[in-house]
Design a protein around this motif. Sequence first.
Motif, PDB file in Angstrom:
ATOM      1  N   ALA A 123     -69.140 -88.731  24.462  1.00 49.56           N
ATOM      2  CA  ALA A 123     -69.030 -90.073  23.896  1.00 49.56           C
ATOM      3  C   ALA A 123     -69.559 -90.076  22.474  1.00 49.56           C
ATOM      4  O   ALA A 123     -70.471 -89.349  22.141  1.00 49.56           O
ATOM      5  CB  ALA A 123     -69.825 -91.060  24.757  1.00 49.56           C
ATOM      6  N   VAL A 124     -68.958 -90.911  21.635  1.00 43.28           N
ATOM      7  CA  VAL A 124     -69.447 -91.078  20.273  1.00 43.28           C
ATOM      8  C   VAL A 124     -70.790 -91.780  20.341  1.00 43.28           C
ATOM      9  O   VAL A 124     -70.949 -92.768  21.049  1.00 43.28           O
ATOM     10  CB  VAL A 124     -68.450 -91.902  19.435  1.00 43.28           C
ATOM     11  CG1 VAL A 124     -68.984 -92.108  18.026  1.00 43.28           C
ATOM     12  CG2 VAL A 124     -67.105 -91.188  19.384  1.00 43.28           C
TER      13      VAL A 124
ATOM     14  N   ARG B 244     -67.086 -92.514  12.793  1.00 41.04           N
ATOM     15  CA  ARG B 244     -66.283 -91.640  13.646  1.00 41.04           C
ATOM     16  C   ARG B 244     -67.154 -90.839  14.609  1.00 41.04           C
ATOM     17  O   ARG B 244     -66.661 -90.248  15.560  1.00 41.04           O
ATOM     18  CB  ARG B 244     -65.465 -90.668  12.786  1.00 41.04           C
ATOM     19  CG  ARG B 244     -64.491 -91.333  11.840  1.00 41.04           C
ATOM     20  CD  ARG B 244     -63.907 -90.337  10.849  1.00 41.04           C
ATOM     21  NE  ARG B 244     -64.933 -89.738  10.000  1.00 41.04           N
ATOM     22  CZ  ARG B 244     -64.699 -88.826   9.078  1.00 41.04           C
ATOM     23  NH1 ARG B 244     -63.460 -88.386   8.893  1.00 41.04           N
ATOM     24  NH2 ARG B 244     -65.680 -88.344   8.346  1.00 41.04           N
TER      25      ARG B 244
ATOM     26  N   THR C 246     -58.809 -92.362  19.991  1.00 36.09           N
ATOM     27  CA  THR C 246     -59.065 -91.354  21.010  1.00 36.09           C
ATOM     28  C   THR C 246     -60.409 -90.716  20.695  1.00 36.09           C
ATOM     29  O   THR C 246     -60.922 -90.834  19.580  1.00 36.09           O
ATOM     30  CB  THR C 246     -57.961 -90.279  21.031  1.00 36.09           C
ATOM     31  OG1 THR C 246     -57.922 -89.628  19.739  1.00 36.09           O
ATOM     32  CG2 THR C 246     -56.611 -90.905  21.317  1.00 36.09           C
ATOM     33  N   ILE C 247     -60.993 -90.053  21.673  1.00 33.81           N
ATOM     34  CA  ILE C 247     -62.260 -89.356  21.466  1.00 33.81           C
ATOM     35  C   ILE C 247     -62.067 -87.881  21.768  1.00 33.81           C
ATOM     36  O   ILE C 247     -61.578 -87.509  22.836  1.00 33.81           O
ATOM     37  CB  ILE C 247     -63.384 -89.919  22.362  1.00 33.81           C
ATOM     38  CG1 ILE C 247     -63.634 -91.391  22.043  1.00 33.81           C
ATOM     39  CG2 ILE C 247     -64.674 -89.124  22.170  1.00 33.81           C
ATOM     40  CD1 ILE C 247     -64.699 -92.028  22.921  1.00 33.81           C
TER      41      ILE C 247
ATOM     42  N   ARG D 182     -66.029 -87.346  18.790  1.00 34.99           N
ATOM     43  CA  ARG D 182     -65.634 -87.964  17.526  1.00 34.99           C
ATOM     44  C   ARG D 182     -64.382 -88.818  17.725  1.00 34.99           C
ATOM     45  O   ARG D 182     -63.442 -88.423  18.409  1.00 34.99           O
ATOM     46  CB  ARG D 182     -65.361 -86.874  16.492  1.00 34.99           C
ATOM     47  CG  ARG D 182     -65.288 -87.367  15.069  1.00 34.99           C
ATOM     48  CD  ARG D 182     -65.221 -86.192  14.123  1.00 34.99           C
ATOM     49  NE  ARG D 182     -66.319 -85.287  14.353  1.00 34.99           N
ATOM     50  CZ  ARG D 182     -66.314 -84.010  14.003  1.00 34.99           C
ATOM     51  NH1 ARG D 182     -65.252 -83.483  13.430  1.00 34.99           N
ATOM     52  NH2 ARG D 182     -67.367 -83.254  14.238  1.00 34.99           N
ATOM     53  N   TYR D 183     -64.398 -90.005  17.130  1.00 37.07           N
ATOM     54  CA  TYR D 183     -63.227 -90.871  17.181  1.00 37.07           C
ATOM     55  C   TYR D 183     -62.125 -90.338  16.279  1.00 37.07           C
ATOM     56  O   TYR D 183     -62.382 -89.854  15.167  1.00 37.07           O
ATOM     57  CB  TYR D 183     -63.572 -92.282  16.694  1.00 37.07           C
ATOM     58  CG  TYR D 183     -64.292 -93.143  17.706  1.00 37.07           C
ATOM     59  CD1 TYR D 183     -63.762 -93.377  18.972  1.00 37.07           C
ATOM     60  CD2 TYR D 183     -65.502 -93.751  17.377  1.00 37.07           C
ATOM     61  CE1 TYR D 183     -64.414 -94.184  19.878  1.00 37.07           C
ATOM     62  CE2 TYR D 183     -66.172 -94.564  18.280  1.00 37.07           C
ATOM     63  CZ  TYR D 183     -65.618 -94.778  19.531  1.00 37.07           C
ATOM     64  OH  TYR D 183     -66.261 -95.565  20.431  1.00 37.07           O
TER      65      TYR D 183
END
Length: 449
Positions: free
Chosen positions: A39-40, A160, A256-257, A261-262
């Motif tokens: 997860a970011v 991001r 998207t991840i 990172r996004y």
Amino acid sequence: MSTPTKSNTNHRSIFQVLPSSILLTLSVGAMLLVSPLHAVKVGPQTRPTKPTMVDVEEQPKFLKTRMDIPSLRLAIPVLDPGIPISTEEQQKEGIWPELRQAEAVLAASKLKEWVHRFNQFDEIVISADSSVSADLYLLGRIEKSDGETMKLAYEIVDARGKNWTSERIKSHRVEPGWHERYGKTERDPFDELYYEIAEDLYEELKDRGKSHVNQMEYNERRGTKSARMSELEQITTVRKLAFAGYISSKYGDFLTISDGRYKIAKAPSEESQDWVRMESIMRRDKEFIGVIDNYYEGYVDQLAKDYKQWQHDSFPVAREVRIAKRNRNLKSIAGAALLIASAAALKDGAAAEGDGSAELGVQVGAAASGALLLGAFRDNQLRKQASEEINELGKSMHNSIRPTRINLDGKVVTLTGTVHEQYQEWSSLLLDLYNSVENDPDAVQILEE
């Protein structure tokens, strides 16, 4: 300290350079350490189902000319205070937990002040944590703070989830006599440390600012079909889409991840009624973020005088401890004797000698040095009131924010609890507001007391 606003009319919309049919992926850089779920670690979290030191007094208001870059919001979460869990370890290191908790806010405020002077951000806010919506995050931790030396660890992360820097550590030691020269001014003995970190952030931003200008010039020459986002535009786009994805599942697949990172999958239509409503929600969130920032700045104002006194009193004690350790002149003695010696030194004015010429009359044992650092201020009867105020403020750091009243289209809603709890309530209110067609987001007002 307020941050000036800047018009960005010379930039085309960030969504205009990205046709909706094109899948845009962000550039891959240094990996971000994240949880096993990748997860970011910054920004609103999607729900599971959906140079030489500048003189503070003589410097101009701003150190740098504003770069030609998109409007950016920087969040500086309250620093990790770096307090060991063990009480024994706290005492050994001379850490006063309540003071260190308060100091975590003070350090964030000083960083905000110095970053502001570099004049590159339209918004700089102090936040409780990194869940607030922002383009950049300056994340920090207090490694050491004893009145003579401060050491901070920090990293810069964008929306991001990409690290602009790995963790860096900077420290500063106050020179003997500093308090006699500058103690009655608005200067802070660790301004040089805060300046260096702010300058580091500026240098990282400057490189990306140049790249942004080059990309804009390229887009201008090649036209819309060949246009691409600069890295800074990608970041501001991700910040908006991450917030939108938190508010509504409609935007759940716009990002998207990958590897923590996004990445942008698609862009919304800026002209759509739904996106216009979402941007109204974003403006309301910005206002509440300002409420939290103002709370922390008020907290700093309450603490400033007593903290300044602590810095003054603890400096000679910390210096003597360091010199004794350096000279290996260490003998174990009773902690009580150390406290008596330090209190006596303060009472007869010895601690006011910033050059360290006043001897404390003891040789500091390795285990007892922490007790001396603690006793120099906290247990001194002359500082009893200041010590009590620091204790109270340190304990209530996230808890003393007053209730926030919200006018929701004629209905007043009151948010209560800690900073975290009120922001959670606020987020729930925004979710309901977005989903309620009857309520106009622009009609929502945060009421002043």
